[in-house]
Write a protein that holds these residues in place. Sequence first.
Motif, PDB file in Angstrom:
ATOM      1  N   GLU A   1       1.023  -1.079   0.472  1.00  0.00           N
ATOM      2  CA  GLU A   1      -0.065  -0.540   0.177  1.00  0.00           C
ATOM      3  C   GLU A   1       0.609   1.123   0.091  1.00  0.00           C
ATOM      4  O   GLU A   1       0.452   2.270  -0.206  1.00  0.00           O
ATOM      5  CB  GLU A   1      -0.969   0.380   1.354  1.00  0.00           C
ATOM      6  CG  GLU A   1      -2.134  -1.159   0.950  1.00  0.00           C
ATOM      7  CD  GLU A   1      -3.224  -1.244   2.260  1.00  0.00           C
ATOM      8  OE1 GLU A   1      -2.436  -0.643   3.308  1.00  0.00           O
ATOM      9  OE2 GLU A   1      -3.792  -1.485   2.585  1.00  0.00           O
ATOM     10  N   ALA A   2       2.045   0.977   0.783  1.00  0.00           N
ATOM     11  CA  ALA A   2       2.938   2.283   0.895  1.00  0.00           C
ATOM     12  C   ALA A   2       3.312   2.883  -0.744  1.00  0.00           C
ATOM     13  O   ALA A   2       3.864   3.671  -1.235  1.00  0.00           O
ATOM     14  CB  ALA A   2       4.006   2.165   2.038  1.00  0.00           C
ATOM     15  N   LEU A   3       3.976   1.374  -1.942  1.00  0.00           N
ATOM     16  CA  LEU A   3       4.312   1.511  -2.849  1.00  0.00           C
ATOM     17  C   LEU A   3       3.370   2.029  -3.576  1.00  0.00           C
ATOM     18  O   LEU A   3       3.819   2.305  -4.853  1.00  0.00           O
ATOM     19  CB  LEU A   3       4.951   0.355  -3.008  1.00  0.00           C
ATOM     20  CG  LEU A   3       5.854   0.071  -4.651  1.00  0.00           C
ATOM     21  CD1 LEU A   3       6.919   0.947  -4.362  1.00  0.00           C
ATOM     22  CD2 LEU A   3       6.080  -1.378  -4.616  1.00  0.00           C
ATOM     23  N   LEU A   4       1.975   1.206  -3.778  1.00  0.00           N
ATOM     24  CA  LEU A   4       1.148   1.500  -4.930  1.00  0.00           C
ATOM     25  C   LEU A   4      -0.036   2.558  -4.204  1.00  0.00           C
ATOM     26  O   LEU A   4      -1.233   2.726  -5.257  1.00  0.00           O
ATOM     27  CB  LEU A   4       0.786  -0.191  -5.651  1.00  0.00           C
ATOM     28  CG  LEU A   4       1.974  -0.389  -5.796  1.00  0.00           C
ATOM     29  CD1 LEU A   4       0.953  -1.590  -6.729  1.00  0.00           C
ATOM     30  CD2 LEU A   4       1.917  -0.002  -7.095  1.00  0.00           C
ATOM     31  N   GLY A   5      -0.355   2.841  -3.339  1.00  0.00           N
ATOM     32  CA  GLY A   5      -1.693   3.336  -2.870  1.00  0.00           C
ATOM     33  C   GLY A   5      -2.668   2.321  -3.170  1.00  0.00           C
ATOM     34  O   GLY A   5      -2.815   1.102  -3.235  1.00  0.00           O
ATOM     35  N   GLU A   6      -3.564   3.401  -3.821  1.00  0.00           N
ATOM     36  CA  GLU A   6      -5.076   2.676  -3.777  1.00  0.00           C
ATOM     37  C   GLU A   6      -4.746   1.475  -5.055  1.00  0.00           C
ATOM     38  O   GLU A   6      -5.542   0.175  -4.591  1.00  0.00           O
ATOM     39  CB  GLU A   6      -6.318   3.468  -4.477  1.00  0.00           C
ATOM     40  CG  GLU A   6      -7.295   3.173  -4.972  1.00  0.00           C
ATOM     41  CD  GLU A   6      -8.224   3.636  -5.741  1.00  0.00           C
ATOM     42  OE1 GLU A   6      -8.896   3.667  -5.906  1.00  0.00           O
ATOM     43  OE2 GLU A   6      -7.740   5.143  -4.970  1.00  0.00           O
ATOM     44  N   GLY A   7      -3.902   1.454  -5.591  1.00  0.00           N
ATOM     45  CA  GLY A   7      -4.035   0.085  -6.441  1.00  0.00           C
ATOM     46  C   GLY A   7      -3.109  -0.785  -6.129  1.00  0.00           C
ATOM     47  O   GLY A   7      -3.054  -2.394  -6.871  1.00  0.00           O
ATOM     48  N   ALA A   8      -3.260  -0.713  -4.757  1.00  0.00           N
ATOM     49  CA  ALA A   8      -2.515  -2.625  -3.936  1.00  0.00           C
ATOM     50  C   ALA A   8      -3.742  -3.284  -4.212  1.00  0.00           C
ATOM     51  O   ALA A   8      -3.782  -4.190  -3.573  1.00  0.00           O
ATOM     52  CB  ALA A   8      -1.230  -1.995  -2.792  1.00  0.00           C
ATOM     53  N   LEU A   9      -5.049  -2.987  -3.674  1.00  0.00           N
ATOM     54  CA  LEU A   9      -6.372  -3.439  -3.515  1.00  0.00           C
ATOM     55  C   LEU A   9      -6.584  -4.314  -4.634  1.00  0.00           C
ATOM     56  O   LEU A   9      -6.731  -5.441  -3.959  1.00  0.00           O
ATOM     57  CB  LEU A   9      -7.413  -2.795  -3.609  1.00  0.00           C
ATOM     58  CG  LEU A   9      -6.977  -0.952  -2.218  1.00  0.00           C
ATOM     59  CD1 LEU A   9      -8.903  -0.471  -1.992  1.00  0.00           C
ATOM     60  CD2 LEU A   9      -7.431  -2.365  -0.331  1.00  0.00           C
ATOM     61  N   LEU A  10      -5.966  -4.583  -5.463  1.00  0.00           N
ATOM     62  CA  LEU A  10      -5.549  -4.919  -6.928  1.00  0.00           C
ATOM     63  C   LEU A  10      -5.156  -6.348  -6.580  1.00  0.00           C
ATOM     64  O   LEU A  10      -5.722  -7.687  -6.770  1.00  0.00           O
ATOM     65  CB  LEU A  10      -5.480  -4.983  -8.242  1.00  0.00           C
ATOM     66  CG  LEU A  10      -5.554  -3.210  -8.651  1.00  0.00           C
ATOM     67  CD1 LEU A  10      -4.889  -3.128 -10.044  1.00  0.00           C
ATOM     68  CD2 LEU A  10      -7.511  -3.950  -8.835  1.00  0.00           C
ATOM     69  N   VAL A  11      -4.004  -6.470  -5.441  1.00  0.00           N
ATOM     70  CA  VAL A  11      -3.211  -7.347  -5.524  1.00  0.00           C
ATOM     71  C   VAL A  11      -3.399  -7.690  -4.053  1.00  0.00           C
ATOM     72  O   VAL A  11      -3.816  -9.598  -3.945  1.00  0.00           O
ATOM     73  CB  VAL A  11      -1.921  -7.271  -5.429  1.00  0.00           C
ATOM     74  CG1 VAL A  11      -0.648  -8.576  -4.957  1.00  0.00           C
ATOM     75  CG2 VAL A  11      -1.438  -6.905  -6.566  1.00  0.00           C
ATOM     76  N   LEU A  12      -3.884  -7.331  -2.983  1.00  0.00           N
ATOM     77  CA  LEU A  12      -4.581  -8.079  -2.165  1.00  0.00           C
ATOM     78  C   LEU A  12      -5.802  -8.166  -1.387  1.00  0.00           C
ATOM     79  O   LEU A  12      -5.734  -9.001  -0.866  1.00  0.00           O
ATOM     80  CB  LEU A  12      -4.172  -6.353  -0.664  1.00  0.00           C
ATOM     81  CG  LEU A  12      -3.296  -5.528  -1.214  1.00  0.00           C
ATOM     82  CD1 LEU A  12      -2.536  -4.229   0.096  1.00  0.00           C
ATOM     83  CD2 LEU A  12      -1.374  -6.764  -0.097  1.00  0.00           C
ATOM     84  N   GLU A  13      -7.283  -7.672  -2.367  1.00  0.00           N
ATOM     85  CA  GLU A  13      -7.838  -8.710  -2.491  1.00  0.00           C
ATOM     86  C   GLU A  13      -7.831  -9.341  -3.577  1.00  0.00           C
ATOM     87  O   GLU A  13      -9.126 -10.630  -3.237  1.00  0.00           O
ATOM     88  CB  GLU A  13      -8.855  -6.970  -2.529  1.00  0.00           C
ATOM     89  CG  GLU A  13      -8.714  -6.509  -1.597  1.00  0.00           C
ATOM     90  CD  GLU A  13      -9.512  -5.527  -1.564  1.00  0.00           C
ATOM     91  OE1 GLU A  13     -10.550  -5.016  -2.248  1.00  0.00           O
ATOM     92  OE2 GLU A  13      -9.649  -4.787  -0.343  1.00  0.00           O
ATOM     93  N   GLY A  14      -8.276  -9.251  -4.783  1.00  0.00           N
ATOM     94  CA  GLY A  14      -8.121 -10.441  -6.064  1.00  0.00           C
ATOM     95  C   GLY A  14      -9.733 -10.277  -6.033  1.00  0.00           C
ATOM     96  O   GLY A  14     -10.225  -9.665  -5.432  1.00  0.00           O
ATOM     97  N   GLN A  15      -9.798 -11.791  -6.898  1.00  0.00           N
ATOM     98  CA  GLN A  15     -10.881 -11.938  -7.721  1.00  0.00           C
ATOM     99  C   GLN A  15     -10.925 -13.422  -8.169  1.00  0.00           C
ATOM    100  O   GLN A  15      -9.728 -13.291  -8.814  1.00  0.00           O
ATOM    101  CB  GLN A  15     -11.402 -11.207  -8.384  1.00  0.00           C
ATOM    102  CG  GLN A  15     -10.836 -10.458  -9.606  1.00  0.00           C
ATOM    103  CD  GLN A  15     -10.098  -9.941  -9.847  1.00  0.00           C
ATOM    104  OE1 GLN A  15      -8.838  -9.878  -9.436  1.00  0.00           O
ATOM    105  NE2 GLN A  15     -10.118  -8.280  -9.704  1.00  0.00           N
ATOM    106  N   GLN A  16     -11.835 -14.319  -8.016  1.00  0.00           N
ATOM    107  CA  GLN A  16     -11.577 -15.606  -8.597  1.00  0.00           C
ATOM    108  C   GLN A  16     -12.635 -15.423  -9.879  1.00  0.00           C
ATOM    109  O   GLN A  16     -14.120 -15.275 -10.143  1.00  0.00           O
ATOM    110  CB  GLN A  16     -12.536 -16.449  -7.396  1.00  0.00           C
ATOM    111  CG  GLN A  16     -12.743 -17.663  -8.212  1.00  0.00           C
ATOM    112  CD  GLN A  16     -13.187 -19.009  -6.740  1.00  0.00           C
ATOM    113  OE1 GLN A  16     -13.408 -18.645  -5.911  1.00  0.00           O
ATOM    114  NE2 GLN A  16     -12.542 -20.017  -7.265  1.00  0.00           N
ATOM    115  N   VAL A  17     -12.332 -15.634 -11.125  1.00  0.00           N
ATOM    116  CA  VAL A  17     -12.537 -14.923 -12.087  1.00  0.00           C
ATOM    117  C   VAL A  17     -13.075 -16.403 -13.225  1.00  0.00           C
ATOM    118  O   VAL A  17     -11.836 -16.656 -13.087  1.00  0.00           O
ATOM    119  CB  VAL A  17     -11.985 -14.152 -12.833  1.00  0.00           C
ATOM    120  CG1 VAL A  17     -12.894 -13.933 -14.514  1.00  0.00           C
ATOM    121  CG2 VAL A  17     -12.295 -12.994 -12.422  1.00  0.00           C
ATOM    122  N   LEU A  18     -13.676 -17.344 -13.684  1.00  0.00           N
ATOM    123  CA  LEU A  18     -13.884 -18.508 -14.608  1.00  0.00           C
ATOM    124  C   LEU A  18     -14.072 -18.399 -15.849  1.00  0.00           C
ATOM    125  O   LEU A  18     -15.156 -17.199 -16.110  1.00  0.00           O
ATOM    126  CB  LEU A  18     -15.060 -19.213 -13.682  1.00  0.00           C
ATOM    127  CG  LEU A  18     -14.584 -19.608 -11.915  1.00  0.00           C
ATOM    128  CD1 LEU A  18     -16.011 -20.377 -11.800  1.00  0.00           C
ATOM    129  CD2 LEU A  18     -13.218 -20.171 -12.169  1.00  0.00           C
TER     130      LEU A  18
END
Length: 298
Positions: free
Chosen positions: A256-273
Amino acid sequence: MKIAITGATGFVGRRLVERLQAEGHELRILSQRPTVAQQLTGCQVFDAADQASWLAAVEGADAVINLAGEPIAEQRWTPAQKQRLKDSRVQTTRALVSAIAAAQQKPAVLVSASAIGYYGTSETAQFSEDSPAGQDYLAEICQAWEQEAQAVTVSGTRLVTLRIGIVVGPGGAIGKMLGPFKLFAGGPIGSGQQWVSWIQREDLVSLILEAIANPSYQGTYNATAPQPVRMVELSRILGEVLQRPSWLPVPGFALEALLGEGALLVLEGQQVLPKRLETSGFQFRYPDLKSALQQFLP
Protein backbone atom coordinates in the motif's frame (compact mmCIF):
# COMPACT_ATOMS: atom_id res chain seq x y z
CA MET A 1 -3.84 -11.17 -43.12
CA LYS A 2 -3.31 -7.47 -42.62
CA ILE A 3 -3.49 -6.78 -38.89
CA ALA A 4 -3.29 -3.43 -37.07
CA ILE A 5 -2.11 -3.53 -33.44
CA THR A 6 -1.94 -1.12 -30.52
CA GLY A 7 0.13 -2.03 -27.46
CA ALA A 8 2.57 -4.03 -29.59
CA THR A 9 5.58 -3.12 -27.43
CA GLY A 10 4.05 -4.37 -24.16
CA PHE A 11 4.58 -7.67 -22.38
CA VAL A 12 1.79 -9.42 -24.29
CA GLY A 13 2.10 -7.39 -27.48
CA ARG A 14 5.75 -8.30 -28.11
CA ARG A 15 5.01 -12.01 -28.01
CA LEU A 16 1.88 -11.56 -30.11
CA VAL A 17 3.91 -9.77 -32.79
CA GLU A 18 6.49 -12.57 -32.83
CA ARG A 19 3.86 -15.23 -33.39
CA LEU A 20 1.97 -13.23 -36.02
CA GLN A 21 5.22 -12.61 -37.87
CA ALA A 22 6.01 -16.32 -37.74
CA GLU A 23 2.66 -16.98 -39.40
CA GLY A 24 3.47 -14.53 -42.21
CA HIS A 25 0.90 -11.81 -41.48
CA GLU A 26 1.41 -8.17 -42.51
CA LEU A 27 1.47 -6.09 -39.34
CA ARG A 28 0.73 -2.40 -38.87
CA ILE A 29 1.81 -1.07 -35.47
CA LEU A 30 0.19 2.02 -33.97
CA SER A 31 2.44 3.42 -31.26
CA GLN A 32 3.04 6.54 -29.18
CA ARG A 33 6.74 5.64 -29.41
CA PRO A 34 7.19 4.87 -33.11
CA THR A 35 11.00 4.73 -33.02
CA VAL A 36 10.99 2.23 -30.16
CA ALA A 37 8.21 0.21 -31.81
CA GLN A 38 10.18 0.07 -35.06
CA GLN A 39 13.27 -1.18 -33.24
CA LEU A 40 11.36 -3.80 -31.25
CA THR A 41 9.13 -5.17 -33.98
CA GLY A 42 10.71 -4.38 -37.34
CA CYS A 43 7.16 -3.83 -38.66
CA GLN A 44 5.48 -0.95 -40.42
CA VAL A 45 4.83 1.61 -37.68
CA PHE A 46 2.29 4.43 -37.57
CA ASP A 47 2.76 7.36 -35.20
CA ALA A 48 -0.26 7.42 -32.86
CA ALA A 49 0.35 11.11 -32.18
CA ASP A 50 -0.67 11.81 -35.79
CA GLN A 51 -4.45 11.57 -36.12
CA ALA A 52 -4.27 10.61 -39.80
CA SER A 53 -2.17 7.56 -38.89
CA TRP A 54 -5.11 5.88 -37.19
CA LEU A 55 -7.15 5.77 -40.37
CA ALA A 56 -4.13 4.74 -42.45
CA ALA A 57 -3.42 1.84 -40.10
CA VAL A 58 -6.93 0.38 -40.07
CA GLU A 59 -7.91 1.08 -43.68
CA GLY A 60 -8.08 -2.25 -45.48
CA ALA A 61 -6.92 -4.23 -42.44
CA ASP A 62 -8.51 -7.64 -41.92
CA ALA A 63 -8.30 -7.40 -38.13
CA VAL A 64 -7.42 -4.93 -35.40
CA ILE A 65 -5.98 -5.86 -31.98
CA ASN A 66 -6.20 -3.29 -29.19
CA LEU A 67 -3.83 -3.95 -26.27
CA ALA A 68 -2.85 -0.37 -25.41
CA GLY A 69 -2.84 0.84 -21.82
CA GLU A 70 -0.59 2.34 -19.16
CA PRO A 71 0.73 -0.44 -16.85
CA ILE A 72 -1.58 -0.81 -13.85
CA ALA A 73 0.85 -1.58 -11.03
CA GLU A 74 4.07 0.15 -12.06
CA GLN A 75 3.71 3.21 -9.82
CA ARG A 76 1.65 4.78 -7.08
CA TRP A 77 -1.92 5.73 -7.97
CA THR A 78 -1.77 9.49 -7.64
CA PRO A 79 -4.75 11.40 -9.10
CA ALA A 80 -2.65 12.12 -12.21
CA GLN A 81 -1.63 8.48 -12.58
CA LYS A 82 -5.24 7.32 -12.21
CA GLN A 83 -6.20 9.66 -15.03
CA ARG A 84 -3.38 8.31 -17.21
CA LEU A 85 -4.54 4.74 -16.54
CA LYS A 86 -8.02 5.64 -17.74
CA ASP A 87 -7.11 7.90 -20.66
CA SER A 88 -4.55 5.48 -22.12
CA ARG A 89 -7.31 2.90 -22.48
CA VAL A 90 -10.45 4.88 -23.14
CA GLN A 91 -9.01 7.49 -25.51
CA THR A 92 -6.97 4.96 -27.47
CA THR A 93 -10.00 2.74 -27.96
CA ARG A 94 -12.14 5.73 -28.94
CA ALA A 95 -9.57 6.80 -31.56
CA LEU A 96 -9.39 3.27 -32.93
CA VAL A 97 -13.16 2.88 -33.20
CA SER A 98 -13.46 6.31 -34.87
CA ALA A 99 -10.83 5.33 -37.43
CA ILE A 100 -12.66 2.08 -38.19
CA ALA A 101 -15.91 4.02 -38.65
CA ALA A 102 -14.17 6.33 -41.13
CA ALA A 103 -12.46 3.55 -43.12
CA GLN A 104 -13.74 2.65 -46.56
CA GLN A 105 -12.60 -0.97 -46.16
CA LYS A 106 -13.38 -1.82 -42.56
CA PRO A 107 -11.72 -4.65 -40.60
CA ALA A 108 -13.81 -7.74 -40.04
CA VAL A 109 -12.94 -7.98 -36.35
CA LEU A 110 -11.67 -5.92 -33.42
CA VAL A 111 -10.14 -7.85 -30.52
CA SER A 112 -10.03 -5.39 -27.64
CA ALA A 113 -8.46 -5.90 -24.24
CA SER A 114 -10.19 -5.28 -20.95
CA ALA A 115 -9.34 -6.66 -17.51
CA ILE A 116 -10.83 -8.84 -14.80
CA GLY A 117 -10.73 -5.71 -12.66
CA TYR A 118 -14.16 -5.15 -14.27
CA TYR A 119 -15.66 -7.30 -11.49
CA GLY A 120 -14.12 -5.56 -8.50
CA THR A 121 -12.48 -7.65 -5.76
CA SER A 122 -13.71 -10.41 -3.44
CA GLU A 123 -12.24 -13.26 -1.41
CA THR A 124 -15.45 -15.30 -1.63
CA ALA A 125 -17.36 -14.61 -4.87
CA GLN A 126 -16.88 -16.34 -8.22
CA PHE A 127 -17.17 -14.24 -11.36
CA SER A 128 -18.25 -15.31 -14.83
CA GLU A 129 -18.88 -13.14 -17.88
CA ASP A 130 -22.45 -12.56 -16.70
CA SER A 131 -21.40 -11.14 -13.33
CA PRO A 132 -22.06 -7.44 -12.70
CA ALA A 133 -19.35 -4.79 -12.67
CA GLY A 134 -17.63 -3.81 -9.44
CA GLN A 135 -17.61 -0.42 -7.76
CA ASP A 136 -13.90 0.47 -7.50
CA TYR A 137 -11.80 2.64 -9.81
CA LEU A 138 -10.45 -0.15 -12.00
CA ALA A 139 -13.99 -1.44 -12.53
CA GLU A 140 -14.92 2.08 -13.60
CA ILE A 141 -12.03 2.15 -16.08
CA CYS A 142 -12.97 -1.26 -17.51
CA GLN A 143 -16.60 -0.27 -18.00
CA ALA A 144 -15.64 2.91 -19.85
CA TRP A 145 -13.02 1.00 -21.87
CA GLU A 146 -15.48 -1.67 -22.95
CA GLN A 147 -18.16 0.88 -23.74
CA GLU A 148 -15.84 2.64 -26.20
CA ALA A 149 -15.04 -0.66 -27.91
CA GLN A 150 -18.72 -1.62 -28.12
CA ALA A 151 -19.32 1.29 -30.50
CA VAL A 152 -17.38 -0.54 -33.24
CA THR A 153 -20.31 -2.89 -33.79
CA VAL A 154 -22.21 0.01 -35.40
CA SER A 155 -19.66 -0.23 -38.22
CA GLY A 156 -20.47 -3.92 -38.72
CA THR A 157 -17.12 -5.02 -37.27
CA ARG A 158 -17.23 -8.11 -35.05
CA LEU A 159 -16.10 -7.30 -31.52
CA VAL A 160 -14.31 -9.66 -29.13
CA THR A 161 -13.60 -8.22 -25.67
CA LEU A 162 -11.09 -10.10 -23.51
CA ARG A 163 -11.16 -9.49 -19.76
CA ILE A 164 -7.58 -10.47 -19.08
CA GLY A 165 -6.26 -11.84 -15.79
CA ILE A 166 -2.70 -11.67 -14.46
CA VAL A 167 -0.48 -12.78 -17.33
CA VAL A 168 2.06 -15.46 -16.41
CA GLY A 169 5.29 -15.39 -18.38
CA PRO A 170 8.90 -14.14 -18.37
CA GLY A 171 8.01 -10.66 -17.13
CA GLY A 172 4.87 -8.91 -15.95
CA ALA A 173 3.53 -9.25 -12.41
CA ILE A 174 4.92 -12.75 -11.85
CA GLY A 175 8.32 -11.59 -13.04
CA LYS A 176 8.40 -9.08 -10.21
CA MET A 177 8.00 -11.92 -7.67
CA LEU A 178 10.96 -13.93 -8.99
CA GLY A 179 13.74 -11.80 -7.51
CA PRO A 180 12.87 -12.35 -3.82
CA PHE A 181 12.32 -16.08 -4.40
CA LYS A 182 15.70 -16.46 -6.08
CA LEU A 183 17.24 -14.77 -3.02
CA PHE A 184 15.46 -17.26 -0.70
CA ALA A 185 13.21 -14.45 0.55
CA GLY A 186 9.98 -15.18 -1.31
CA GLY A 187 6.50 -15.57 0.08
CA PRO A 188 2.85 -14.64 -0.32
CA ILE A 189 1.72 -11.03 -0.55
CA GLY A 190 -0.73 -9.76 2.07
CA SER A 191 -3.04 -12.30 3.74
CA GLY A 192 -2.32 -14.97 1.14
CA GLN A 193 -6.02 -15.77 0.95
CA GLN A 194 -6.81 -13.47 -1.96
CA TRP A 195 -7.57 -15.12 -5.31
CA VAL A 196 -5.22 -14.82 -8.27
CA SER A 197 -6.90 -15.34 -11.64
CA TRP A 198 -4.21 -15.76 -14.25
CA ILE A 199 -3.47 -16.87 -17.82
CA GLN A 200 -0.23 -18.07 -19.37
CA ARG A 201 1.06 -15.61 -21.96
CA GLU A 202 1.21 -18.24 -24.72
CA ASP A 203 -2.42 -19.19 -24.08
CA LEU A 204 -3.47 -15.54 -24.17
CA VAL A 205 -1.73 -15.02 -27.52
CA SER A 206 -3.33 -18.22 -28.84
CA LEU A 207 -6.71 -16.93 -27.70
CA ILE A 208 -6.21 -13.64 -29.55
CA LEU A 209 -5.28 -15.54 -32.71
CA GLU A 210 -8.33 -17.77 -32.33
CA ALA A 211 -10.60 -14.75 -31.80
CA ILE A 212 -9.34 -13.24 -35.05
CA ALA A 213 -9.70 -16.40 -37.10
CA ASN A 214 -12.92 -17.87 -35.69
CA PRO A 215 -16.10 -15.92 -36.55
CA SER A 216 -18.02 -17.68 -33.77
CA TYR A 217 -16.06 -15.67 -31.22
CA GLN A 218 -18.12 -12.62 -30.42
CA GLY A 219 -18.78 -10.59 -27.28
CA THR A 220 -17.00 -10.78 -23.93
CA TYR A 221 -14.73 -13.57 -22.66
CA ASN A 222 -12.82 -13.99 -19.41
CA ALA A 223 -9.23 -14.52 -20.52
CA THR A 224 -8.21 -16.54 -17.48
CA ALA A 225 -7.07 -20.12 -16.95
CA PRO A 226 -9.65 -22.55 -15.54
CA GLN A 227 -7.72 -23.05 -12.28
CA PRO A 228 -7.36 -19.78 -10.32
CA VAL A 229 -5.36 -20.07 -7.10
CA ARG A 230 -5.08 -18.25 -3.81
CA MET A 231 -1.94 -16.17 -3.32
CA VAL A 232 -0.51 -18.58 -0.75
CA GLU A 233 -0.84 -21.42 -3.29
CA LEU A 234 0.75 -19.33 -6.04
CA SER A 235 3.72 -18.65 -3.76
CA ARG A 236 4.03 -22.32 -2.80
CA ILE A 237 4.01 -23.46 -6.45
CA LEU A 238 6.44 -20.72 -7.49
CA GLY A 239 8.82 -21.79 -4.73
CA GLU A 240 8.47 -25.43 -5.76
CA VAL A 241 9.26 -24.68 -9.41
CA LEU A 242 12.26 -22.50 -8.44
CA GLN A 243 13.33 -24.97 -5.71
CA ARG A 244 13.19 -22.17 -3.18
CA PRO A 245 11.26 -21.76 0.10
CA SER A 246 8.10 -19.67 0.29
CA TRP A 247 8.30 -18.44 3.85
CA LEU A 248 8.60 -14.64 4.00
CA PRO A 249 5.22 -12.91 3.49
CA VAL A 250 5.14 -9.39 2.07
CA PRO A 251 2.91 -7.36 4.42
CA GLY A 252 0.00 -5.58 2.84
CA PHE A 253 0.97 -2.20 4.26
CA ALA A 254 4.28 -2.34 2.37
CA LEU A 255 2.48 -2.73 -0.93
CA GLU A 256 0.00 0.00 0.00
CA ALA A 257 2.91 2.34 0.73
CA LEU A 258 4.28 1.61 -2.74
CA LEU A 259 1.11 1.62 -4.85
CA GLY A 260 -1.54 3.32 -2.74
CA GLU A 261 -5.06 2.48 -3.91
CA GLY A 262 -3.62 0.26 -6.67
CA ALA A 263 -2.42 -2.22 -4.03
CA LEU A 264 -6.01 -3.38 -3.47
CA LEU A 265 -5.92 -5.24 -6.80
CA VAL A 266 -3.19 -7.48 -5.45
CA LEU A 267 -4.26 -7.59 -1.80
CA GLU A 268 -7.94 -8.43 -2.43
CA GLY A 269 -8.02 -10.19 -5.84
CA GLN A 270 -10.93 -12.01 -7.49
CA GLN A 271 -11.84 -15.55 -8.57
CA VAL A 272 -12.69 -15.32 -12.27
CA LEU A 273 -13.70 -18.35 -14.35
CA PRO A 274 -13.53 -18.64 -18.17
CA LYS A 275 -17.04 -20.00 -18.64
CA ARG A 276 -17.49 -18.85 -22.25
CA LEU A 277 -14.06 -20.11 -23.33
CA GLU A 278 -14.83 -23.53 -21.88
CA THR A 279 -18.17 -23.56 -23.69
CA SER A 280 -16.49 -22.56 -26.96
CA GLY A 281 -14.01 -25.43 -26.65
CA PHE A 282 -10.86 -23.32 -26.35
CA GLN A 283 -7.95 -25.57 -25.40
CA PHE A 284 -5.57 -24.22 -22.76
CA ARG A 285 -2.03 -25.53 -23.16
CA TYR A 286 -1.34 -24.43 -19.58
CA PRO A 287 -4.51 -24.93 -17.51
CA ASP A 288 -2.63 -25.27 -14.19
CA LEU A 289 -0.17 -22.83 -12.65
CA LYS A 290 2.74 -25.25 -12.29
CA SER A 291 2.87 -26.08 -16.00
CA ALA A 292 2.41 -22.37 -16.80
CA LEU A 293 5.47 -21.46 -14.73
CA GLN A 294 7.55 -24.37 -15.99
CA GLN A 295 7.07 -23.15 -19.57
CA PHE A 296 9.59 -20.34 -19.00
CA LEU A 297 11.35 -21.03 -15.68
CA PRO A 298 14.41 -23.31 -15.56
